[in-house]
Scaffold this motif. Sequence first.
Motif, PDB file in Angstrom:
ATOM      1  N   GLN A 117       0.830  -1.205   0.000  1.00 39.36           N
ATOM      2  CA  GLN A 117       0.000   0.000   0.000  1.00 39.36           C
ATOM      3  C   GLN A 117       0.867   1.259   0.000  1.00 39.36           C
ATOM      4  OE1 GLN A 117      -2.089  -0.983   3.590  1.00 39.36           O
ATOM      5  NE2 GLN A 117      -3.931  -1.662   2.516  1.00 39.36           N
ATOM      6  N   THR A 118       1.939   1.229   0.789  1.00 43.45           N
ATOM      7  CA  THR A 118       2.847   2.375   0.832  1.00 43.45           C
ATOM      8  C   THR A 118       3.452   2.636  -0.547  1.00 43.45           C
ATOM      9  OG1 THR A 118       3.377   1.905   3.139  1.00 43.45           O
ATOM     10  CG2 THR A 118       4.925   3.301   1.911  1.00 43.45           C
ATOM     11  N   THR A 119       3.841   1.558  -1.241  1.00 47.15           N
ATOM     12  CA  THR A 119       4.422   1.705  -2.576  1.00 47.15           C
ATOM     13  C   THR A 119       3.439   2.343  -3.536  1.00 47.15           C
ATOM     14  OG1 THR A 119       5.832  -0.227  -2.233  1.00 47.15           O
ATOM     15  CG2 THR A 119       5.459   0.459  -4.508  1.00 47.15           C
ATOM     16  N   ASP A 120       2.185   1.886  -3.529  1.00 45.22           N
ATOM     17  CA  ASP A 120       1.178   2.429  -4.443  1.00 45.22           C
ATOM     18  C   ASP A 120       0.941   3.918  -4.184  1.00 45.22           C
ATOM     19  OD1 ASP A 120       0.855  -0.007  -5.644  1.00 45.22           O
ATOM     20  OD2 ASP A 120      -0.852  -0.600  -4.399  1.00 45.22           O
ATOM     21  N   ILE A 121       0.794   4.297  -2.915  1.00 44.38           N
ATOM     22  CA  ILE A 121       0.502   5.699  -2.593  1.00 44.38           C
ATOM     23  C   ILE A 121       1.709   6.579  -2.893  1.00 44.38           C
ATOM     24  CG2 ILE A 121      -0.030   7.290  -0.707  1.00 44.38           C
ATOM     25  CD1 ILE A 121      -1.751   5.085   0.530  1.00 44.38           C
ATOM     26  N   MET A 122       2.915   6.116  -2.505  1.00 44.35           N
ATOM     27  CA  MET A 122       4.101   6.930  -2.735  1.00 44.35           C
ATOM     28  C   MET A 122       4.413   7.084  -4.223  1.00 44.35           C
ATOM     29  SD  MET A 122       4.730   7.990   0.156  1.00 44.35           S
ATOM     30  CE  MET A 122       6.010   9.039  -0.504  1.00 44.35           C
ATOM     31  N   ASP A 123       4.091   6.076  -5.020  1.00 47.57           N
ATOM     32  CA  ASP A 123       4.292   6.182  -6.467  1.00 47.57           C
ATOM     33  C   ASP A 123       3.475   7.346  -7.024  1.00 47.57           C
ATOM     34  OD1 ASP A 123       3.572   5.549  -9.402  1.00 47.57           O
ATOM     35  OD2 ASP A 123       5.210   4.143  -8.999  1.00 47.57           O
ATOM     36  N   ALA A 124       2.192   7.443  -6.583  1.00 49.03           N
ATOM     37  CA  ALA A 124       1.333   8.529  -7.068  1.00 49.03           C
ATOM     38  C   ALA A 124       1.804   9.881  -6.549  1.00 49.03           C
ATOM     39  CB  ALA A 124      -0.111   8.266  -6.638  1.00 49.03           C
ATOM     40  N   VAL A 125       2.181   9.950  -5.251  1.00 49.76           N
ATOM     41  CA  VAL A 125       2.618  11.222  -4.668  1.00 49.76           C
ATOM     42  C   VAL A 125       3.887  11.715  -5.356  1.00 49.76           C
ATOM     43  CG1 VAL A 125       3.543  12.286  -2.581  1.00 49.76           C
ATOM     44  CG2 VAL A 125       1.545  10.788  -2.429  1.00 49.76           C
ATOM     45  N   LEU A 126       4.845  10.829  -5.549  1.00 51.43           N
ATOM     46  CA  LEU A 126       6.108  11.236  -6.179  1.00 51.43           C
ATOM     47  C   LEU A 126       5.917  11.604  -7.642  1.00 51.43           C
ATOM     48  CD1 LEU A 126       8.578   8.677  -4.546  1.00 51.43           C
ATOM     49  CD2 LEU A 126       8.586  11.161  -4.257  1.00 51.43           C
ATOM     50  N   ALA A 127       4.988  10.934  -8.330  1.00 47.31           N
ATOM     51  CA  ALA A 127       4.724  11.275  -9.733  1.00 47.31           C
ATOM     52  C   ALA A 127       4.187  12.706  -9.835  1.00 47.31           C
ATOM     53  CB  ALA A 127       3.741  10.282 -10.340  1.00 47.31           C
TER      54      ALA A 127
END
Length: 638
Positions: A117-127
């Motif tokens: 879940q952390t990976t999915d959310i951080m991917d969107a935030v960093l994008a």
Amino acid sequence: MTNAPADPMIGRLIDGRYQVRSRIARGGMATVYLATDLRLERRVAIKIMHGHLADDNTFKTRFVQEARSAARLAHPNVVNVYDQGQDADSAYLVMEYLPGITLRELLKDYQKLTPEQTTDIMDAVLAGLAAAHQSGIVHRDVKPENVLLADDGRIKLGDFGLARAASANTATGQALLGTIAYLSPELVTRGVADARSDLYAVGIMMYEMLTGEQPFVGEAPMQIAYQHANEQVPPPSAKDPSLPIEFDELVLWATARDPEDRPADARQLLERLREIEGSVRGGEPAGSTRVLERLPEGAAAPTASIAETAVLGTRSAAPAAEPEDDAARLTRTAERRTRRGTWIFALVVLLIALAGGTGWYFGAGPGAFAEVPKVTGLPANAEQQLVDAGFVVQNGERHDPKVPEGQVSGTDPAAGEQARRGGTVQLFVSLGARILPVPDAVGMTEEQARDTLSDFAVAEKPDRRFTDDVEAGNVIAVLDENGEPLGAEYPELGAITLAVSAGPIPDTWNESADSAAAILDEAGLKSAVVDEVFDNSGKVAAGAVLEWWPENDGVVRPGDTIDLRLSKGQNLVPLPDVVGKKMQDAVAELREAGFNPVYQFPDALLGIANVKSMDPAGGGDQTAVEGSDVTLVGTLDL
């Protein structure tokens, strides 16, 4: 117990367009409401600046500037900014409305998240953050409260560009604690920030998502700020050994105390996150593609050839006749002549009758020719007219761009032609115009566009508009009969109009009023001076054009009016002396006097800092341009 007073904004119509429905959230500088955009009939979120900030011109200017910066960002992981404006004394910002929750609310419900879940959310935030950094925008306030998780699964980063404006206000209480928890060391010690400061906040947020708590805690903001400035953020696995070691690397890289040791921007951190994604997910790729093979079609059955055989029968030979005498032969010849005369007479009678019948058949009978009546434009049941004219009707359908659907579009043979009575006339009922794909003519010259759109009825007179985006004489848009842009398809011979560029509106900035009027008149535009204001930037002389905009604030066509705002020059106001005062009091006094205090301390430390010097110096008869920067140098009273 008394009820809290109702919010006066509920039900208010902002700028004649946005109907406020309910309050969503309230912050230190603004309140966010749910509203309806009456023009586009959609729900939006509208952020309205607090009334007590209305007199702070510097804050309002920054609010507008930063809102425009945020509006330039177009990315799936960034909350869209639709509009910005001024209503009465309050500035407002119109944003995309995303029903859902924030990451802070999610963490309150679940304490901590899984690595996936952390990976999915951080991917969107960093994008989203990478798009901002690429555009030269530093967020300055990355925290779970600004990460929006929509009900439809979208993840977006909000409040882009507003953190700079927010720093003009001193945060207190829980709001201050929430911001302090994500401050980078350079913000605490020197009050400066760049893209790497955003990444420090991302690293703190990642640590919190994985472990369920922040790395630095304390009862007072000063304690938390001190830890950020003097201690290294621990790896997440020190709190939870079951976490993948790859996250330790990401968090420690993003939260390095020295900005030089962090990623240069969000793009670098995003690329590294995606590299470790497979390991975090147990070696499985993030996505896969299935190829569906289509089975080959079966071969057609062979057609057997059929041979036909003609059987010829044989005729038996007739028996030879007996010899006859002369008398018998004469008798037989006479009988043959009598029969021949009878047959000739009968043949003559038959030919006469046949000629008469043929004349009747082709003159008045079924074989006569008649004119096909005109039934085009009549209802589909118009076939009776053809029947009454002596024709057999065969019904058919075809597309016709000129005859409405359900009416007769024509016949074969056509109306007015001669056709045999009793013959078949095909009656065509219109299916309406064919729906054709619309070629892309935007950017073409007007002549090229007319050739490209020859299947449609192009209006002879184009709709000329001023625009900066398309060269003069080229097509801006193709419009339907209602003036709206055409979609991908349109009826054959449908009425369309070409919107053609008249070039950009001439720039009249810093021109005198008379010169600006002449420039606009040459371009086919009118002008009107609407007001005069001070220009504290010192770039525009008194009496010259400071700003200009279309009178209708929309599409500008030849003959429209351009409003001009003239400069009154700079406004000089007294500059107070704030040396020796508390930084917090000095900042407030300078703002009240109309200046913009510049200092190198976070708002959390203003209450314990003293002003050592100021530039320019104040007091006495000293004056300065209203709204100009006053630099304060201070020391901490620790």
